[in-house]
Structures are given as C-alpha cells and as structure tokens.
Enzyme design. Structure first.
Site, PDB file in Angstrom:
ATOM      1  CE  LYS A  22      -1.638   1.557   4.105  1.00 65.53           C
ATOM      2  NZ  LYS A  22      -1.367   2.976   4.433  1.00 65.53           N
ATOM      3  CG  ASN A  23       2.231   2.760   3.555  1.00 65.11           C
ATOM      4  OD1 ASN A  23       1.075   3.083   3.271  1.00 65.11           O
ATOM      5  ND2 ASN A  23       2.638   2.573   4.798  1.00 65.11           N
ATOM      6  NE  ARG A 122       0.407  10.410  10.026  1.00 68.86           N
ATOM      7  CZ  ARG A 122      -0.064   9.448   9.223  1.00 68.86           C
ATOM      8  NH1 ARG A 122      -1.283   8.965   9.415  1.00 68.86           N
ATOM      9  NH2 ARG A 122       0.674   8.976   8.242  1.00 68.86           N
ATOM     10  NE  ARG A 400      -7.564   4.770   5.621  1.00 65.78           N
ATOM     11  CZ  ARG A 400      -6.936   5.817   6.114  1.00 65.78           C
ATOM     12  NH1 ARG A 400      -7.331   6.330   7.265  1.00 65.78           N
ATOM     13  NH2 ARG A 400      -5.920   6.367   5.475  1.00 65.78           N
TER      14      ARG A 400
END
Ligand code: EPU
Length: 433
Positions: A22-23, A122, A400
């Site tokens: 995903k990342n 963040r 997600r």
C-alpha cells in the site's frame, strides 16, 4: 459499520501470499501525474485507500482503472485541474503526495491540508519546506495549500525533522525534484523500501535518481518523464502481520511473494521471541512452539522496527512469558489499541510513548473497537488468540490498508466472520473491473 466476529483459540496453519505494498503504491499513483503517457502499476492492492486516491486523481483529470490483467492504469487526459479536495485528503493523508507532482508538472496546485489523525499529530511542514526550497510559492488559504512554481529549481534540502525522516515528505519532494532544473540533494531522506520503490519507478520513467535506500538522495532533473509499466513491491507490513497471526495463535504459516530483506528487522524480532523461522528467496515460514519470549522494541524509521508493526507486536507480547516494552519514536501517541487489548485481558500500561506489557497466560474474547489501521490488525490478532468470541468493531479501518485480511486469515484456519457493510466500498467501487 462492519465488524468482525472472531472465534479465537485455534492455531493458524498454511500458506498465504502477500499483496502489493500500500505505502509504495500510493505515492507511485500520485507520481503518475508526472508522466507523459500511461502508467501501469502491477500488484497494486485493492484497498479503500487506493480507491480514495483514485478519486483524487480523477478530479485531477486522470483516467484511473483496473486493466483486465489486474494492473492499475493511470493516464492524464486533462492536465488543467489542480485541486485535491478536503473530503478526500482528510480521508487519506497520502493524497497530499499529489502536491509535489502537481507543482512540478502543472506549475500550480490547490491541495487540502489533511487535518487530524487518530495516530497522533502529523504535520506536513517538512513537505512544504522541501517544495518551497525548490522555489515553489506556497500559502495556506481556507484550509488549502495553494502553490505555484514556474519550474522548480534543484537545491540541497534537509528533510529530517524532530522525529526523524519523513516517508511521504520524501516521496513528495523526490517526485517534484525529478522534473526540476538542476540537481536536488535530499539530506535526511527516508530510507524505507517504499521510497526506494518509488525512486525505481521514477527512474523507469526516465528520472535520474541515485542514493535510494540511503539518507542522501540525489536527483538530476530531467525535462520530461515517460509512462511505464512497473510492479509494486510486496507489502512487508502485511507479511509481518500474517506471520504474527501464526505466531500469536501458536501455529505455523508460510507467507509467499515477499522480499525477505525488507523483513530483516522483524524476522530478527520473531527469532529473539523464540519462534522458528525459515527464509527462502521470496517466502518466509514461521513456527511457534509455545508462548513468545518477551522482546522489547523501539519503533523507529527504517531500518528500525516499523511503527506500522508496533501495535501488532504489542498484541503478541501481551502473551509473552514476562515483561517487555514497546516504544514508538515515530508516532509517540500511536497507542489507542492499548485500552482495547486490555479489554481482552492483556496487561499493558501506557507510559508516554511506551507501552509496558506484562505477559499474561491467555486472553479472553470481548467486544473491542478499532481506532486505526494497525490498531485494527492488532485487535484481530489478539482476537484470534483469545479464548471465545471477540467482536472487532470499525473494521473499515482495516479495509483501508489490508487486502482481504479476513479472507487470508480464514484460509489459514482462523474463524472470522464479517458482519455488516464492510466491503461495500469494493462492491460499489468506480474502479471495479
Ligand atoms: N513529520 C513532521 N513533519 C512532516 C512530516 C512528518 O514532523 O512534515 C513527523 C511525523 O509527525 C512523524 C514523523 O515525522 O512523527 C514521521 O512521519 P512520516 O512523515 O514519515 O509519516 P507519513 O509519511 O505520514 C508514512 C506511512 C505511515 C507510516 C509512517 C512511518 C504512507 C502512506 N504512510 O506516513 O503508514 O506509519 O510513514 O513509517 O506511507 C500505515 O500504513 O498504517 C501508516 C500510517
């Protein structure tokens, strides 16, 4: 809202394949804005986050869809839109990665600030600092970053902050710098495999990037980038989560289609905890012969222990013979799973950025609520190990970032029933195909 009903206490056994990362996929999707021509990404996992970024990219004039051979195809059909809206960026922070590519390719951008997040503060100050250093003019207007840049200019950028390097910040600046005039040097760059993968993809498009995987990345700017066909690396976090599921249930499992080098640190953690590991060219097997030994970790930027695994490790350590600590140096407040694990009978105390875990003999099923992606994974692992029934609410967080984790765990013998509208996003997906 979907929930999982888990009947725990059964050891998992068998073999399962890792999905694509995903990342790695998300910043690559954003970087496809840079290409003159179609980009095909193979191995992109089918996840809610991929859907969300696809919607952002469609708003930005791109055609995005799955090909019959399961690649994600991305191509600019209209290069005039420049706005990434709040309701999408808020849902998925990695959408902010369109800022650098938009400035580099289209010279303008209006991108919503992401706002709050369940895993803590963040900020995106380092993203902005890096892009401003290359000459982008950025200001905040009504919650949006409004940016302009004629042509970005290569320069030397120190990108590391108080908590270390930034992963998506490095992705944003790197993706912008490929089309800048002159050479950009990023000092204090993130060294994560996902950043290396993004750099390799940009090089496949015609970029001239060196130093990937080190703290200093050099980018010699080019005039234009081609489309490309590129395969995303396997998801090391998902792979480690699956290994942890076998370990916590005292079973055994093989995860295939992985890059064992990317898992070196976590494999060492499993070994120190007393699990038996076998490592092949592209697979890893784990066998548990009893409860884990306590192993304390500090989550830190790569090549440190991944922050994205500390919740799962905390779940595993909750059943260790003895006391361990799990500290997070990346996100000091990423501990919402602690109170929920304690509902299952774990004995964990939070002290600032550290969870102090006193191992217990067993966990007992209960109703728990997931707060974020990795916390959900930790609760699912604990539920698989717990005696009796555990219900994990709000598993949309899990959807997600994990591709069919419930199906994969069921294939290994886990008893997980999904209840509610969990995968509705998948059924109604505009990308379906
Ligand atoms: N930070 C700043 N300023 C910035 C950016 C970051 O101070 O401008 C701080 C952050 O607050 C944090 C640290 O720097 O303390 C590192 O944050 P980073 O920017 O590296 O995190 P990220 O890029 O927003 C990515 C992953 C996260 C993962 C972190 C850390 C993606 C899409 N997201 O986030 O993944 O936890 O790196 O490895 O790559 C997940 O998959 O569950 C997830 C949250």
């Amino acid at each position: 809202m979907a929930l999982f009903r888990i009947t725990g206490g059964r050891p998992l056994h068998g073999s399962v394949a890792a999905s694509g990362s995903k990342n790695a996929a998300l910043p690559m999707m954003a970087a496809s804005i840079l290409a003159d021509g179609p980009v095909r990404l193979q191995g992109v996992p089918r996840l809610a986050d991929v859907e969300t970024l696809s919607l952002v990219l469609r708003d930005l004039g791109m055609e995005v869809g799955w090909t019959p051979d399961d690649a994600l195809s991305l191509e600019t059909v209209d290069a005039t839109p420049i706005r990434a809206r709040y309701d999408l960026v808020r849902r998925m922070r990695a959408s902010f990665c369109v800022l650098g590519p938009l400035l580099a390719r289209r010279g303008r951008a209006v991108v919503s600030l992401p706002g709050g997040c369940n895993i803590g503060h963040r900020p995106v100050d380092l993203h902005l600092k890096g892009l401003a250093a290359m000459g982008a003019r950025l200001r905040l207007r009504h919650g949006y970053i409004v940016g302009r840049a004629r042509r970005l200019i290569g320069t030397r950028i120190e990108l590391s902050g108080r908590h270390g390097p930034t992963v998506t910040g490095t992705a944003n600046v790197l993706s912008a710098a490929v089309l800048a005039r002159g050479t950009t040097t990023i000092i204090g760059a993130a060294m994560e495999p996902e950043i290396v993968d993004l750099g390799n993809m940009l090089n496949a498009m015609g970029g001239r990037i060196s130093g990937l995987g080190t703290a200093t990345i050099r980018i010699a700017g080019v005039q234009r980038l081609n489309g490309t066909i590129y395969r995303v690396i396997p998801d090391r976090i998902e792979a480690a989560t699956l290994l942890a599921a076998a370990a916590i249930t005292r079973g055994s499992a093989t995860v295939t289609g992985v890059v064992p080098d990317h898992l070196a640190v976590v494999l060492d953690m499993f070994r120190r905890a007393g699990f038996q590991l076998e490592v092949g060219d592209d697979w890893v097997s784990i066998t548990a012969n009893g409860p884990p030994r306590p192993v304390s970790i500090t989550a830190a930027p790569y090549p440190g222990a991944a922050s994205d695994l500390q919740a799962q490790w905390t779940a595993l350590m909750s059943l260790a013979r003895g006391r361990s600590t799990v500290r997070d140096r990346v996100f000091a407040n990423r501990f919402l799973h602690v109170a929920e694990l304690n509902r299952l009978g774990a004995q964990i105390q939070r002290r600032r950025s550290t969870a102090v875990v006193t191992g217990v003999r067993s966990l007992a099923g209960a109703a728990v609520t997931a707060s974020d992606l990795r916390a959900s994974a930790a609760l699912v692992l604990a539920g698989l190990a717990a005696r009796g029934r555990t219900t994990v609410r709000c598993v949309h967080h899990l959807d997600r970032g994990y591709e069919g984790l419930d199906h994969k765990l069921t294939r290994l013998g886990g008893q997980i029933e999904r209840i509610g509208d969990g995968e509705q996003w998948l059924a109604s997906s505009p990308l379906r195909g």
